[in-house]
Design a protein around this motif. Sequence first.
Motif, PDB file in Angstrom:
ATOM      1  N   TRP A 175       0.895  -1.290  -0.035  1.00 16.91           N
ATOM      2  CA  TRP A 175      -0.030  -0.384  -0.054  1.00 16.91           C
ATOM      3  C   TRP A 175       0.902   1.153   0.031  1.00 16.91           C
ATOM      4  N   ALA A 176       1.948   1.218   0.526  1.00 16.41           N
ATOM      5  CA  ALA A 176       2.950   2.224   0.466  1.00 16.41           C
ATOM      6  C   ALA A 176       3.380   2.691  -0.811  1.00 16.41           C
ATOM      7  N   THR A 177       3.061   1.972  -1.849  1.00 14.12           N
ATOM      8  CA  THR A 177       3.518   2.338  -3.106  1.00 14.12           C
ATOM      9  C   THR A 177       2.188   2.509  -4.216  1.00 14.12           C
ATOM     10  N   ASP A 178       1.251   2.144  -3.810  1.00 10.69           N
ATOM     11  CA  ASP A 178      -0.022   1.955  -4.908  1.00 10.69           C
ATOM     12  C   ASP A 178      -0.997   3.052  -4.439  1.00 10.69           C
ATOM     13  N   GLY A 179      -0.745   4.153  -3.765  1.00 12.31           N
ATOM     14  CA  GLY A 179      -1.800   5.203  -3.485  1.00 12.31           C
ATOM     15  C   GLY A 179      -2.835   4.992  -2.428  1.00 12.31           C
ATOM     16  N   ALA A 180      -2.626   3.876  -1.498  1.00 12.90           N
ATOM     17  CA  ALA A 180      -3.607   3.483  -0.566  1.00 12.90           C
ATOM     18  C   ALA A 180      -3.559   4.567   0.621  1.00 12.90           C
ATOM     19  N   LEU A 181      -2.480   4.998   1.211  1.00 16.60           N
ATOM     20  CA  LEU A 181      -2.544   6.262   2.092  1.00 16.60           C
ATOM     21  C   LEU A 181      -3.440   7.205   1.473  1.00 16.60           C
ATOM     22  N   LYS A 182      -3.446   7.630   0.327  1.00 13.05           N
ATOM     23  CA  LYS A 182      -4.224   8.789  -0.146  1.00 13.05           C
ATOM     24  C   LYS A 182      -5.717   8.205   0.035  1.00 13.05           C
ATOM     25  N   GLN A 183      -5.916   7.093  -0.511  1.00 13.35           N
ATOM     26  CA  GLN A 183      -7.317   6.504  -0.762  1.00 13.35           C
ATOM     27  C   GLN A 183      -7.761   6.513   0.848  1.00 13.35           C
ATOM     28  N   ARG A 184      -7.153   5.906   1.991  1.00 17.99           N
ATOM     29  CA  ARG A 184      -7.657   6.215   3.278  1.00 17.99           C
ATOM     30  C   ARG A 184      -7.983   7.511   3.662  1.00 17.99           C
ATOM     31  N   SER A 185      -7.109   8.425   3.247  1.00 20.68           N
ATOM     32  CA  SER A 185      -7.650   9.930   3.559  1.00 20.68           C
ATOM     33  C   SER A 185      -8.973  10.173   2.607  1.00 20.68           C
ATOM     34  N   GLU A 186      -9.111   9.719   1.479  1.00 21.74           N
ATOM     35  CA  GLU A 186     -10.279   9.893   1.045  1.00 21.74           C
ATOM     36  C   GLU A 186     -11.474   9.359   1.619  1.00 21.74           C
ATOM     37  N   VAL A 187     -11.251   8.066   2.241  1.00 20.56           N
ATOM     38  CA  VAL A 187     -12.439   7.455   2.780  1.00 20.56           C
ATOM     39  C   VAL A 187     -12.846   8.266   3.874  1.00 20.56           C
ATOM     40  N   ARG A 188     -11.956   8.893   4.849  1.00 19.68           N
ATOM     41  CA  ARG A 188     -12.181   9.752   6.091  1.00 19.68           C
ATOM     42  C   ARG A 188     -12.925  10.921   5.659  1.00 19.68           C
ATOM     43  N   GLY A 189     -12.296  11.556   4.519  1.00 18.46           N
ATOM     44  CA  GLY A 189     -12.987  12.681   4.234  1.00 18.46           C
ATOM     45  C   GLY A 189     -14.199  12.444   3.565  1.00 18.46           C
ATOM     46  N   ASP A 190     -14.725  11.458   2.885  1.00 19.00           N
ATOM     47  CA  ASP A 190     -16.153  11.248   2.435  1.00 19.00           C
ATOM     48  C   ASP A 190     -16.970  10.876   3.880  1.00 19.00           C
ATOM     49  N   LEU A 191     -16.563  10.285   4.661  1.00 20.26           N
ATOM     50  CA  LEU A 191     -17.193   9.859   5.891  1.00 20.26           C
ATOM     51  C   LEU A 191     -17.697  11.104   6.562  1.00 20.26           C
ATOM     52  N   LEU A 192     -16.638  12.047   6.559  1.00 27.48           N
ATOM     53  CA  LEU A 192     -16.758  13.416   7.379  1.00 27.48           C
ATOM     54  C   LEU A 192     -18.084  14.154   6.611  1.00 27.48           C
ATOM     55  N   ALA A 193     -17.784  14.377   5.048  1.00 30.13           N
ATOM     56  CA  ALA A 193     -18.792  14.985   4.334  1.00 30.13           C
ATOM     57  C   ALA A 193     -20.134  14.242   4.382  1.00 30.13           C
ATOM     58  N   LEU A 194     -20.321  13.207   4.652  1.00 28.14           N
ATOM     59  CA  LEU A 194     -21.627  12.597   4.761  1.00 28.14           C
ATOM     60  C   LEU A 194     -22.002  12.971   6.222  1.00 28.14           C
ATOM     61  N   ALA A 195     -21.342  12.768   7.121  1.00 31.23           N
ATOM     62  CA  ALA A 195     -21.974  13.091   8.618  1.00 31.23           C
ATOM     63  C   ALA A 195     -22.331  14.741   8.599  1.00 31.23           C
TER      64      ALA A 195
END
Length: 311
Positions: free
Chosen positions: A206-226
């Motif tokens: 995950w360190a090399t395929d964009g997973a950390l960015k994806q993790r931030s995206e998920v948290r941003g999405d859940l915050l936006a929904l809430a």
Amino acid sequence: MTLRPWHAEAWQRLQARRERGALPHALLLAGAAGLGKRDFLHTFAQGLLCQQPADGVPCGTCRSCHFFVAGTHPDVVQLSFGLRKDGVQRSEIVVDQIRDLSQRLSMSSQFGGWQVATIDPADAMNAPAANALLKTLEEPSQATMLILVADAPSRLPATIRSRCQRIDFAVPSRDESLAWLTAEGVKDPAAALLAAGGNPGMARDWATDGALKQRSEVRGDLLALATGRGDAVEMAKRWQTNDPSRYLWFAAQAATDELRARAEGTKSPLESTLDDEALDAWYGQANRARDSLRGPLRADLVLLELLAAWR
């Protein structure tokens, strides 16, 4: 193939049995994806067939090793997802594959040594296939090693599990994982390990395929929904397009962090309006949704249901 540091104990235990001539006829390599079960499998199988192994590690230069690496060794059978008659890859291992495997193993070794058969992922066998395999396990051929690999061994029938020597691959300590990740060249091993829930193999990938960015995206999405600023339909479509299982992994992880923040009395990172009981239930729903992706349900509908429940 280099074994990982946390494989050492299981490797030595297995090689000690080999020295005594007491190897089991069937192994079950069990544990979460990313812990190196398949690396262990390949090294052990190649070493079992190697003509001059050292402590079970294959030499890499003998005739048997050359055949093994080329994927043409006549005494190796690898079973995984097959193709349907229309050319589409199956999502499960079926009974005809197991019957063909059993017939193959009833023949003599062409090199005069071991025959090695692998089933990966073994937890993808359907019920008829598992029942057919049971007969092979109960009546093993001489000098035949059957190796099952399962990320979710609980999906295997107890009758299958009980007839295999099980080797469990557990998540290593944080220090051991960080040392290995550093040696593998991961730039921010601590952040990668956190995102992967302590799993070093996943962290490296995950360190090399964009997973950390994806993790931030998920948290941003859940915050936006809430906070009433997000569109669940748009999010479901976006999550579906790029490894939805990993989006769900990060969603469940985010719910855990939200519950932990509440328990510790710190600032809520996602501002969820769900109470503790509902949030815990949502965490379970996210994990079940990951399992649902293995079946026939539409991924976009599974994701939309989960996101709607969060909102």
